[in-house]
Design a protein around this motif. Structure first.
Motif, PDB file in Angstrom:
ATOM      1  N   GLY A  90      69.225 -17.427 -12.164  1.00 58.62           N
ATOM      2  CA  GLY A  90      68.662 -19.143 -12.588  1.00 58.62           C
ATOM      3  C   GLY A  90      69.521 -19.902 -11.584  1.00 58.62           C
ATOM      4  O   GLY A  90      68.970 -20.985 -11.012  1.00 58.62           O
ATOM      5  N   GLU A  91      70.849 -19.739 -11.372  1.00 57.90           N
ATOM      6  CA  GLU A  91      71.526 -20.664 -10.501  1.00 57.90           C
ATOM      7  C   GLU A  91      71.295 -20.396  -9.065  1.00 57.90           C
ATOM      8  O   GLU A  91      71.127 -21.509  -8.467  1.00 57.90           O
ATOM      9  N   ALA A  92      71.024 -19.482  -8.535  1.00 55.74           N
ATOM     10  CA  ALA A  92      70.520 -19.124  -7.287  1.00 55.74           C
ATOM     11  C   ALA A  92      69.069 -19.781  -7.190  1.00 55.74           C
ATOM     12  O   ALA A  92      69.036 -20.436  -6.029  1.00 55.74           O
ATOM     13  N   LEU A  93      68.148 -19.960  -7.977  1.00 53.77           N
ATOM     14  CA  LEU A  93      66.763 -20.616  -7.935  1.00 53.77           C
ATOM     15  C   LEU A  93      67.167 -22.301  -7.660  1.00 53.77           C
ATOM     16  O   LEU A  93      66.817 -22.645  -6.920  1.00 53.77           O
ATOM     17  N   ALA A  94      68.280 -22.762  -8.629  1.00 55.84           N
ATOM     18  CA  ALA A  94      68.482 -24.012  -8.383  1.00 55.84           C
ATOM     19  C   ALA A  94      69.037 -24.644  -7.219  1.00 55.84           C
ATOM     20  O   ALA A  94      68.790 -25.493  -6.470  1.00 55.84           O
ATOM     21  N   LEU A  95      69.956 -23.630  -6.424  1.00 56.41           N
ATOM     22  CA  LEU A  95      70.786 -24.067  -5.451  1.00 56.41           C
ATOM     23  C   LEU A  95      69.865 -23.881  -4.349  1.00 56.41           C
ATOM     24  O   LEU A  95      69.828 -24.738  -3.265  1.00 56.41           O
ATOM     25  N   THR A  96      68.761 -22.830  -4.240  1.00 59.28           N
ATOM     26  CA  THR A  96      67.826 -22.838  -3.308  1.00 59.28           C
ATOM     27  C   THR A  96      66.758 -24.018  -3.388  1.00 59.28           C
ATOM     28  O   THR A  96      66.535 -24.729  -2.383  1.00 59.28           O
ATOM     29  N   LEU A  97      66.370 -24.271  -4.377  1.00 58.62           N
ATOM     30  CA  LEU A  97      65.365 -25.340  -4.859  1.00 58.62           C
ATOM     31  C   LEU A  97      66.095 -26.603  -4.306  1.00 58.62           C
ATOM     32  O   LEU A  97      65.034 -27.471  -3.677  1.00 58.62           O
ATOM     33  N   ALA A  98      67.223 -26.766  -4.525  1.00 58.10           N
ATOM     34  CA  ALA A  98      67.908 -28.144  -4.267  1.00 58.10           C
ATOM     35  C   ALA A  98      67.635 -28.152  -2.597  1.00 58.10           C
ATOM     36  O   ALA A  98      67.323 -29.518  -2.125  1.00 58.10           O
ATOM     37  N   LYS A  99      67.983 -27.387  -1.800  1.00 57.20           N
ATOM     38  CA  LYS A  99      67.770 -27.447  -0.366  1.00 57.20           C
ATOM     39  C   LYS A  99      66.285 -27.507   0.199  1.00 57.20           C
ATOM     40  O   LYS A  99      65.958 -28.426   0.907  1.00 57.20           O
ATOM     41  N   GLU A 100      65.433 -27.065  -0.681  1.00 58.14           N
ATOM     42  CA  GLU A 100      63.890 -27.105  -0.136  1.00 58.14           C
ATOM     43  C   GLU A 100      63.393 -28.417  -0.744  1.00 58.14           C
ATOM     44  O   GLU A 100      62.440 -28.802   0.175  1.00 58.14           O
ATOM     45  N   GLU A 101      63.767 -29.273  -1.744  1.00 59.21           N
ATOM     46  CA  GLU A 101      62.996 -30.333  -2.362  1.00 59.21           C
ATOM     47  C   GLU A 101      63.719 -31.431  -1.846  1.00 59.21           C
ATOM     48  O   GLU A 101      63.375 -32.597  -2.270  1.00 59.21           O
ATOM     49  N   VAL A 102      64.792 -31.353  -1.236  1.00 55.65           N
ATOM     50  CA  VAL A 102      65.704 -32.837  -1.041  1.00 55.65           C
ATOM     51  C   VAL A 102      64.800 -33.562  -0.229  1.00 55.65           C
ATOM     52  O   VAL A 102      65.024 -34.972  -0.497  1.00 55.65           O
ATOM     53  N   ARG A 103      63.916 -33.386   0.732  1.00 56.58           N
ATOM     54  CA  ARG A 103      62.930 -34.309   1.582  1.00 56.58           C
ATOM     55  C   ARG A 103      61.878 -34.964   0.546  1.00 56.58           C
ATOM     56  O   ARG A 103      61.345 -35.839   0.737  1.00 56.58           O
ATOM     57  N   SER A 104      61.822 -34.330  -0.620  1.00 56.94           N
ATOM     58  CA  SER A 104      60.506 -34.680  -1.439  1.00 56.94           C
ATOM     59  C   SER A 104      61.356 -35.615  -2.499  1.00 56.94           C
ATOM     60  O   SER A 104      60.545 -36.199  -3.392  1.00 56.94           O
ATOM     61  N   GLY A 105      62.549 -35.743  -2.458  1.00 58.76           N
ATOM     62  CA  GLY A 105      63.080 -36.771  -3.622  1.00 58.76           C
ATOM     63  C   GLY A 105      63.483 -35.997  -4.827  1.00 58.76           C
ATOM     64  O   GLY A 105      63.940 -36.541  -5.805  1.00 58.76           O
ATOM     65  N   VAL A 106      63.276 -35.019  -4.881  1.00 59.92           N
ATOM     66  CA  VAL A 106      63.565 -34.028  -6.051  1.00 59.92           C
ATOM     67  C   VAL A 106      64.992 -33.551  -6.237  1.00 59.92           C
ATOM     68  O   VAL A 106      65.759 -32.839  -5.237  1.00 59.92           O
ATOM     69  N   ARG A 107      65.903 -34.044  -6.968  1.00 52.91           N
ATOM     70  CA  ARG A 107      67.355 -33.719  -7.004  1.00 52.91           C
ATOM     71  C   ARG A 107      67.273 -32.273  -8.236  1.00 52.91           C
ATOM     72  O   ARG A 107      66.543 -32.387  -9.220  1.00 52.91           O
ATOM     73  N   VAL A 108      68.083 -31.294  -7.870  1.00 52.82           N
ATOM     74  CA  VAL A 108      68.092 -30.230  -8.458  1.00 52.82           C
ATOM     75  C   VAL A 108      69.591 -29.770  -8.913  1.00 52.82           C
ATOM     76  O   VAL A 108      70.416 -29.458  -7.784  1.00 52.82           O
ATOM     77  N   ASN A 109      70.148 -29.789  -9.981  1.00 46.60           N
ATOM     78  CA  ASN A 109      71.310 -29.251 -10.523  1.00 46.60           C
ATOM     79  C   ASN A 109      71.452 -28.402 -11.618  1.00 46.60           C
ATOM     80  O   ASN A 109      70.309 -28.275 -12.258  1.00 46.60           O
ATOM     81  N   ILE A 110      72.780 -28.081 -12.027  1.00 44.25           N
ATOM     82  CA  ILE A 110      72.928 -27.163 -12.794  1.00 44.25           C
ATOM     83  C   ILE A 110      73.947 -27.787 -13.693  1.00 44.25           C
ATOM     84  O   ILE A 110      74.914 -28.136 -13.531  1.00 44.25           O
ATOM     85  N   VAL A 111      73.269 -27.395 -15.238  1.00 38.81           N
ATOM     86  CA  VAL A 111      74.617 -27.663 -16.228  1.00 38.81           C
ATOM     87  C   VAL A 111      74.780 -26.346 -17.067  1.00 38.81           C
ATOM     88  O   VAL A 111      73.835 -25.599 -17.386  1.00 38.81           O
ATOM     89  N   ALA A 112      76.113 -26.070 -17.106  1.00 36.18           N
ATOM     90  CA  ALA A 112      76.499 -24.725 -17.661  1.00 36.18           C
ATOM     91  C   ALA A 112      77.520 -24.805 -18.863  1.00 36.18           C
ATOM     92  O   ALA A 112      78.610 -25.096 -18.548  1.00 36.18           O
ATOM     93  N   PRO A 113      76.701 -24.842 -20.158  1.00 36.71           N
ATOM     94  CA  PRO A 113      77.804 -24.794 -21.275  1.00 36.71           C
ATOM     95  C   PRO A 113      78.464 -23.680 -21.401  1.00 36.71           C
ATOM     96  O   PRO A 113      78.325 -22.455 -21.102  1.00 36.71           O
ATOM     97  N   SER A 114      79.580 -23.735 -22.237  1.00 33.10           N
ATOM     98  CA  SER A 114      80.256 -22.673 -22.868  1.00 33.10           C
ATOM     99  C   SER A 114      79.459 -22.412 -24.219  1.00 33.10           C
ATOM    100  O   SER A 114      78.467 -22.985 -24.514  1.00 33.10           O
TER     101      SER A 114
END
Length: 257
Positions: A166-190
């Motif tokens: 799931g984290e790999a998805l987020a980090l990849t998507l962040a690069k793909e969608e930056v020009r679309s104005g879509v920010r993609v981030n990860i929140v990881a609770p304990s």
């Protein structure tokens, strides 16, 4: 959190009937967003979440769909657009726990189940939602992960693998969608106060989750509100530029048990 204004935005929170998802949904509503509440089985709990959001003066509706089901997920995304207009916030929160067995004692079906929800499901919902998210000058996707990916503890391979994917998805998507104005981030609770957290705590201590409070930073186990605070910052104007990042909700790395 009081200064964050999400008025005019619509959010989808998957797995929002209970626990962390419910906490995030309520926090988004308190900040002014309308919220689509996704759930898989517990319709009564989802209805309670919707009622709590409505009591805050925001629009809310529950949608039953497993993120592992393509047709149900596509129907949900289309229905949300019809009911609310295009999404501008997506919280990929839906998840399940693994059974806590060694690799040698875990069959492939369990691994496939967790990957289907945490990783493939998040990919599916993100893919289906992107046409809506791209319609705005600014949209946000948050993947709810886990500090499990920091240590990859024994007896948790299906969960560790699914969260890492799931984290790999987020980090990849962040690069793909930056020009679309879509920010993609990860929140990881304990470990967090929730139904899943309670079950894990019982397995560890045989008692209540708050029996672990003394082992955690700041003298308590984190709550859904702690996770929601991070989500709110990521999706708000307080974060104008940050994308492709991960925030661990673990008290300076000390939330271990």
């Amino acid at each position: 959190m009081a200064d964050i204004d999400l008025a005019g935005r619509t959010a989808l929170v998957t797995g929002a009937s209970r626990g962390i998802g419910r906490g995030i949904a309520l926090a988004l509503a308190k900040a002014g967003a309308d919220v689509a509440v996704n759930y898989t089985r517990d319709g009564e709990a989802a209805a309670e979440t919707v009622a709590a959001i409505a009591a805050l003066g925001r629009k809310a509706k529950a949608y039953q769909a497993s993120v592992a089901d393509e047709d149900a997920s596509a129907a949900m995304i289309a229905a949300i657009a019809a009911d609310f207009g295009p999404l501008s916030i997506l919280i990929n929160n839906a998840g399940v726990a693994s059974r806590g067995k060694t690799v040698a004692d875990t069959d492939a079906a369990e691994v496939e189940k967790l990957l289907a929800i945490h990783a493939v499901g998040a990919h599916r919902i993100s893919r289906l939602a992107l046409p809506q998210l791209r319609q705005h000058d600014r949209s946000d996707i948050i993947v709810i992960s886990s500090v499990a990916t920091l240590g990859h503890a024994a007896n948790g391979a299906p969960y560790n693998m699914a969260k890492a994917a799931g984290e790999a998805l987020a980090l990849t998507l962040a690069k793909e969608e930056v020009r679309s104005g879509v920010r993609v981030n990860i929140v990881a609770p304990s470990l967090t106060v929730s139904d899943m957290g309670e079950r894990l705590a019982r397995a560890i201590t045989g008692g209540d989750i708050h029996d672990l409070d003394a082992r955690f930073p700041f003298g308590r186990v984190p709550t859904p509100d702690d996770v929601a605070a991070a989500v709110l910052w990521f999706v708000s104007d307080a974060n104008p530029y940050c994308s492709g990042q991960k925030l661990n909700i673990d008290g300076a790395g000390q939330a271990r048990f």
